[in-house]
Design an enzyme around this catalytic site. Structure first.
Site, short mmCIF file in Angstrom:
data_model
loop_
_atom_site.label_atom_id
_atom_site.label_comp_id
_atom_site.label_asym_id
_atom_site.label_seq_id
_atom_site.Cartn_x
_atom_site.Cartn_y
_atom_site.Cartn_z
N ASN A 33 0.81 -1.24 0.00
CA ASN A 33 0.00 0.00 0.00
C ASN A 33 0.84 1.28 0.00
O ASN A 33 0.38 2.31 -0.50
CB ASN A 33 -1.04 -0.01 1.13
CG ASN A 33 -0.43 -0.05 2.50
OD1 ASN A 33 0.73 -0.42 2.66
ND2 ASN A 33 -1.21 0.31 3.50
N GLU B 296 4.74 -4.00 12.33
CA GLU B 296 3.75 -2.95 12.05
C GLU B 296 2.58 -3.63 11.37
O GLU B 296 2.66 -3.97 10.19
CB GLU B 296 4.36 -1.87 11.13
CG GLU B 296 5.50 -1.08 11.74
CD GLU B 296 5.05 -0.10 12.81
OE1 GLU B 296 3.83 0.12 12.97
OE2 GLU B 296 5.93 0.44 13.49
N CYS C 169 -3.11 1.46 6.72
CA CYS C 169 -3.32 0.87 8.04
C CYS C 169 -3.87 1.92 9.00
O CYS C 169 -4.52 1.59 9.97
CB CYS C 169 -2.02 0.30 8.57
SG CYS C 169 -0.71 1.53 8.53
N GLU D 79 8.43 2.78 14.44
CA GLU D 79 9.22 3.22 13.29
C GLU D 79 9.12 4.73 13.21
O GLU D 79 8.07 5.31 13.48
CB GLU D 79 8.69 2.60 11.99
CG GLU D 79 8.94 1.11 11.92
CD GLU D 79 8.66 0.52 10.55
OE1 GLU D 79 7.65 0.90 9.92
OE2 GLU D 79 9.46 -0.32 10.10
P1 NAD Z 1 0.25 -8.97 3.86
O1 NAD Z 1 0.38 -9.32 5.29
O2 NAD Z 1 -0.58 -9.84 3.00
O3 NAD Z 1 1.68 -8.92 3.17
C1 NAD Z 1 2.72 -8.13 3.68
C2 NAD Z 1 4.03 -8.69 3.17
O4 NAD Z 1 4.22 -9.99 3.71
C3 NAD Z 1 4.13 -8.84 1.66
O5 NAD Z 1 5.45 -8.57 1.26
C4 NAD Z 1 3.78 -10.31 1.46
O6 NAD Z 1 4.33 -10.83 0.28
C5 NAD Z 1 4.45 -10.92 2.67
N1 NAD Z 1 3.88 -12.20 3.09
C6 NAD Z 1 2.61 -12.65 2.93
N2 NAD Z 1 2.49 -13.88 3.48
C7 NAD Z 1 3.69 -14.21 3.98
C8 NAD Z 1 4.21 -15.35 4.69
N3 NAD Z 1 3.46 -16.39 4.97
N4 NAD Z 1 5.48 -15.31 5.06
C9 NAD Z 1 6.28 -14.26 4.80
N5 NAD Z 1 5.85 -13.17 4.15
C10 NAD Z 1 4.58 -13.13 3.75
O7 NAD Z 1 -0.23 -7.45 3.83
P2 NAD Z 1 -0.56 -6.56 2.56
O8 NAD Z 1 -1.88 -7.01 2.01
O9 NAD Z 1 0.60 -6.48 1.64
O10 NAD Z 1 -0.71 -5.13 3.23
C11 NAD Z 1 -1.86 -4.71 3.86
C12 NAD Z 1 -1.75 -4.90 5.35
O11 NAD Z 1 -0.61 -4.20 5.83
C13 NAD Z 1 -2.91 -4.33 6.10
O12 NAD Z 1 -3.29 -5.20 7.13
C14 NAD Z 1 -2.35 -3.04 6.69
O13 NAD Z 1 -3.02 -2.58 7.83
C15 NAD Z 1 -0.96 -3.42 6.97
N6 NAD Z 1 -0.10 -2.25 7.06
C16 NAD Z 1 0.35 -1.88 8.29
C17 NAD Z 1 1.13 -0.75 8.42
C18 NAD Z 1 1.64 -0.32 9.76
O14 NAD Z 1 2.56 0.48 9.79
N7 NAD Z 1 1.10 -0.80 10.87
C19 NAD Z 1 1.46 0.00 7.29
C20 NAD Z 1 0.98 -0.41 6.05
C21 NAD Z 1 0.20 -1.55 5.95
#
Ligand code: NAD
Length: 478
Positions: free
Chosen positions: A152, A251, A285, A459
């Site tokens: 995102n 995060e 997020c 962060e």
């Molecule tokens: P996601 O958890 O699906 O993926 C995040 C990352 O993890 C990607 O690079 C993905 O390829 C990797 N990933 C997925 N499954 C994995 C596994 N089993 N093992 C290792 N890596 C794996 O999240 P997304 O859909 O890319 O992003 C959206 C989410 O991120 C939302 O829940 C959002 O709230 C969160 N987010 C949080 C913050 C924060 O700072 N708290 C900031 C931005 C987004």
């Protein structure tokens, strides 16, 4: 951009995947393929850790001033290339150019901030309470870090980790999200141009993310995981990190409540709501996920919010007039649609929007829902789209209870004209961050992070670099 990298970036070189595999990256505005990127394997992950481990001692020993100046050059280059990078973000993520330009300014700032922090990694010297000896605490880089980022904010989530890691003297392997690997690869090229030595920053896009990340987390040379993504994946990775007791910063997801008290300046609250809800088309997020509005002003707030939402221009992110781009992929848009349908079936009313427009691409209409029933999934799950559900409350205690009724605790927003109430409510909210009469909290100079199941660690700010440092205590007699 000087060059486009679509291979893996390991040890200062663009290299194909060890098995030659590649995957497609799509333009969310059309659903069409825009690039094919090398699909990292387990062997590639090990090669990246080899490179990061080989570069670690020298980078840790590099003078903080030199690390700072390298990061500063990265900030300057990123600012110079901001427009090209913003277009690349829009191309692979779909967000409007205005959102992408905003992200670029935010993302670059992490390099500047951590260029400034790199030379301020102070330790501690104190006299022990006994008076007999000294307590000396020095800060040392934690070591090789695995960084995993979401789609995102493809630039900002990477720089928010790379900036402090490099400032602290750590080397890294970044695994970007498969929907948006191009921005991360462009950053690798930019960092090389800024003078970051080979091996210090490695980027391994991989569709088999589970296998690839797990391999790195079980490599004894890896000492830290910094993950940004969903709580669901975060839980899995915390489990994996436990095997080697790896230092983790997480995060995770959010479910931000946005509280509007009757004494609030309603114009300001609506402006704040638009930012908190619509930045990145709701794919943040920090996005306001649930609006709780005091009953006496709920109808007026809802009317004004619906008016502003209905005026937004939806379209391809690359069109300068677009205010709301498409969502990132089909899965995201169909989840948003099903959450809205379920809420409406349970009795909510769509004041505006509430459906997918007919054009191709992953679009969803900006939507305001009122009379959302308690218990609706839309109040408990991350929407990650341009939908604002509104619920009413009658007093402060109820507002706080509703806001805290979630396993998440990333950010909360409060609008009130009464400062004492604002601070009291801010303290009572279970969140790592509160926007008090503000709809945007993100600031590279401030500690960003969540409580409860929204994460561990911070962060940004001074805290952000401490997450990449270990404190070593040296008991001294002199
Ligand atoms: P996601 O958890 O699906 O993926 C995040 C990352 O993890 C990607 O690079 C993905 O390829 C990797 N990933 C997925 N499954 C994995 C596994 N089993 N093992 C290792 N890596 C794996 O999240 P997304 O859909 O890319 O992003 C959206 C989410 O991120 C939302 O829940 C959002 O709230 C969160 N987010 C949080 C913050 C924060 O700072 N708290 C900031 C931005 C987004």
């Amino acid at each position: 951009m000087d060059r486009t990298i679509t291979d893996l970036y390991i040890n200062g070189k663009a290299v194909p995947a060890s098995d030659g595999g590649r995957f497609d990256v799509l333009d969310p505005a059309t659903g069409k393929v825009i690039a094919s990127v090398a699909d990292g394997t387990v062997a590639d992950a090990i090669a990246a850790v080899d490179a990061a481990a080989a570069a670690a001692a020298q980078w840790a020993a590099t003078a903080p001033r030199e690390r700072a100046e390298t990061l500063r050059r990265a900030f300057v280059l990123m600012t110079e290339r901001a427009e090209d990078l913003a277009r690349l973000i829009t191309l692979e993520n779909g967000k409007s150019l205005r959102d992408a330009r905003g992200e670029m300014a935010y993302a670059a700032e992490f390099f500047r901030w951590y260029a400034e922090e790199a030379v301020r990694s102070a330790g501690v010297v104190t006299t022990a309470p006994s008076g007999q000896n000294r307590i000396l605490v020095v800060r040392q880089p934690v070591g090789v870090c695995v960084l995993v980022t979401p789609w995102n904010f493809p630039a900002a989530m990477a720089t928010r980790k790379i900036g402090p890691a490099l400032a602290a003297g750590c080397t890294v392997v970044l695994k970007p999200a498969s929907d948006t690997p191009l921005t991360a690869l462009a950053l690798a090229g930019l960092l090389a141009d800024a003078g970051v030595p080979a091996g210090v920053v490695n980027v391994v896009p991989a569709r088999r993310s589970g296998e690839v990340v797990s391999t790195m987390l079980h490599d004894p040379r890896v000492r830290k995981l910094s993950f940004t993504g969903s709580t669901e994946v975060g839980r899995v990775l915390l489990g994996e990190a436990a095997d080697q007791v790896i230092n983790t910063s997480m995060e995770l997801g959010g479910n931000a409540p946005f509280l509007v008290f009757a004494d609030a300046d309603l114009d300001a609250a609506v402006d704040g709501a638009m930012i908190a809800k619509m930045r990145n088309a709701g794919e943040a997020c920090t996005a306001a996920n649930r609006f709780y509005v005091e009953t006496s002003v709920a109808a007026e707030f809802s009317r004004r919010l619906a008016e502003r939402m209905s005026a937004l221009r939806l379209g391809p992110g690359s069109d300068e007039n677009t205010e709301v781009g498409p969502l990132v992929n089909e899965a995201t848009v169909s989840k948003v649609d099903s959450l809205v349908r379920e809420a409406v079936a349970a009795g909510a009313t769509a004041l505006v929007g509430g459906r997918r427009p007919s054009q191709a691409g992953f679009y969803y209409e900006p939507t305001v829902l009122c009379d959302v029933r308690p218990g609706s999934a839309i109040l408990h799950e991350e929407i990650f789209g341009p939908v604002a559900p509104i619920v009413t409350f009658d007093d402060e205690r109820e507002a706080i209870e509703l806001a805290n009724d979630t396993e998440y605790g990333l950010v909360s927003y409060v609008y009130t004209g009464d400062l004492a109430r604002g601070l009291r409510v801010s303290e009572a909210l279970e969140a790592g961050m509160v926007g008090l009469n503000r709809g945007l909290v993100s600031d590279p100079a401030a500690p960003f992070g969540g409580v409860k199941q929204s994460g561990l660690g911070r962060e940004g700010g001074h805290e952000g670099m401490l997450d990449y440092l270990e404190s070593k205590y040296i008991a001294v007699q002199w």
